[in-house]
Motif scaffolding. Structure first.
Motif, PDB file in Angstrom:
ATOM      1  N   THR A  35       0.827  -1.210   0.000  1.00 51.70           N
ATOM      2  CA  THR A  35       0.000   0.000   0.000  1.00 51.70           C
ATOM      3  C   THR A  35       0.857   1.254   0.000  1.00 51.70           C
ATOM      4  O   THR A  35       0.635   2.177  -0.796  1.00 51.70           O
ATOM      5  CB  THR A  35      -0.949   0.015   1.216  1.00 51.70           C
ATOM      6  OG1 THR A  35      -1.780  -1.140   1.154  1.00 51.70           O
ATOM      7  CG2 THR A  35      -1.817   1.249   1.221  1.00 51.70           C
ATOM      8  N   VAL A 106      -4.753  12.206  -2.434  1.00 53.20           N
ATOM      9  CA  VAL A 106      -5.026  10.849  -1.936  1.00 53.20           C
ATOM     10  C   VAL A 106      -3.714  10.111  -1.682  1.00 53.20           C
ATOM     11  O   VAL A 106      -3.484   9.565  -0.594  1.00 53.20           O
ATOM     12  CB  VAL A 106      -5.897  10.050  -2.941  1.00 53.20           C
ATOM     13  CG1 VAL A 106      -5.980   8.582  -2.541  1.00 53.20           C
ATOM     14  CG2 VAL A 106      -7.285  10.649  -3.062  1.00 53.20           C
ATOM     15  N   LEU A 172      -9.778   6.716   3.246  1.00 52.61           N
ATOM     16  CA  LEU A 172      -9.241   5.426   2.810  1.00 52.61           C
ATOM     17  C   LEU A 172      -8.247   4.825   3.802  1.00 52.61           C
ATOM     18  O   LEU A 172      -8.022   3.607   3.791  1.00 52.61           O
ATOM     19  CB  LEU A 172      -8.568   5.566   1.437  1.00 52.61           C
ATOM     20  CG  LEU A 172      -9.497   5.723   0.246  1.00 52.61           C
ATOM     21  CD1 LEU A 172      -8.706   6.049  -1.014  1.00 52.61           C
ATOM     22  CD2 LEU A 172     -10.310   4.444   0.052  1.00 52.61           C
ATOM     23  N   VAL A 175      -9.386   1.889   5.812  1.00 53.05           N
ATOM     24  CA  VAL A 175      -9.744   0.767   4.945  1.00 53.05           C
ATOM     25  C   VAL A 175      -8.477   0.058   4.450  1.00 53.05           C
ATOM     26  O   VAL A 175      -8.364  -1.166   4.511  1.00 53.05           O
ATOM     27  CB  VAL A 175     -10.590   1.258   3.745  1.00 53.05           C
ATOM     28  CG1 VAL A 175     -10.854   0.136   2.758  1.00 53.05           C
ATOM     29  CG2 VAL A 175     -11.890   1.883   4.230  1.00 53.05           C
ATOM     30  N   LEU A 176      -7.517   0.831   3.969  1.00 56.89           N
ATOM     31  CA  LEU A 176      -6.299   0.258   3.387  1.00 56.89           C
ATOM     32  C   LEU A 176      -5.210  -0.047   4.414  1.00 56.89           C
ATOM     33  O   LEU A 176      -4.347  -0.872   4.161  1.00 56.89           O
ATOM     34  CB  LEU A 176      -5.748   1.195   2.309  1.00 56.89           C
ATOM     35  CG  LEU A 176      -6.666   1.415   1.118  1.00 56.89           C
ATOM     36  CD1 LEU A 176      -6.062   2.418   0.148  1.00 56.89           C
ATOM     37  CD2 LEU A 176      -6.963   0.097   0.405  1.00 56.89           C
TER      38      LEU A 176
END
Length: 188
Positions: A35, A106, A172, A175-176
Motif C-alpha cells: 500500500t 489521496v 481510505l 480501509v487500506l
C-alpha cells in the motif's frame, strides 16, 4: 524550429512516468509494504502528470510566443473567462483543474499514513501541493514559449482538488491500513 507539445506528448510522458513509478513501487514493496509503495509511486507519478498537463504546450505548433506579447502578471479575475472555453470529456477547465490534483492528495495521505509522523507530514504535504501549484502558475507566467497563462482561479481549483484528495485519503486510511504492510527481517 522544433516544437514539442500536444496531448500526445503529455500522454507519452505520463505513460513513461507510469513505468518508472511501477518500478519504484516494486523496489519499495518489500521495505514498506504494498500500500505504501504504490502510494509513494502514485504520488510521484501524479506530480509528473500534473507537470506534463500544465507545463507542456497544448499544441505542438505553438512555437515561441514573443516576450512582448506575454502577460506581465497573473490574472486575478477569479473564475475568469477561460472556465468553459477548454473542455475534455464534457468537463470544463475548472473541474479538470480540481480533478488533476485529487490523486496527489489521496496518494500523499496514503504514502505517509503508515508512520506516526504522517500526522505532521500529511498537512505539510498538503501545503507543499499548494506551493507546487503556485510554482506551476509562476512558471507559466515566466515561460513565454509554452503559451500558458498564470491564473489565480487555477491555483484555487488545484488546492481544492488537493484538499479533496486529502480528505478522500483520510477516509481510505482505515480501509487500506498502510501500517499493516510491515515486513519483519529474519536473521539467519
Amino acid at each position: 524550429m522544433v516544437t514539442i507539445g500536444g496531448t500526445g506528448v503529455m500522454v507519452l510522458g505520463a505513460l513513461a512516468a507510469a513505468v518508472v513509478a511501477g518500478l519504484v513501487a516494486l523496489a519499495l514493496r518489500q521495505r514498506v509494504g504494498a500500500t505504501t509503495a504504490v502510494s509513494v509511486a502514485g504520488l510521484l507519478w501524479s506530480l509528473v502528470a500534473i507537470a506534463l498537463v500544465t507545463l507542456v504546450p497544448t499544441r505542438a505548433d505553438v512555437g515561441i510566443v514573443p516576450a512582448e506579447s506575454r502577460s506581465e502578471s497573473c490574472s486575478w479575475d477569479y473564475g475568469g473567462p477561460s472556465g468553459a472555453a477548454f473542455e475534455v470529456f464534457g468537463l470544463d477547465q475548472r473541474t479538470l483543474n480540481v480533478l488533476l490534483f485529487v490523486p496527489a492528495g489521496v496518494f500523499l495521505v496514503l504514502a505517509v499514513g503508515r508512520w506516526w509522523s504522517g500526522v505532521v507530514l500529511a498537512p505539510l504535504g498538503l501545503v507543499a501541493l499548494a506551493a507546487y501549484s503556485l510554482a506551476i502558475e509562476l512558471t507559466q507566467l515566466q515561460l513565454a514559449r509554452i503559451d500558458r497563462a498564470c491564473d489565480v482561479t487555477d491555483l484555487v481549483d488545484n488546492v481544492l482538488g488537493a484538499g479533496t484528495g486529502f480528505v478522500l485519503g483520510m477516509l481510505l486510511l482505515p480501509v487500506l491500513r498502510p501500517w499493516r504492510g510491515r515486513v519483519t527481517k529474519v536473521h539467519g
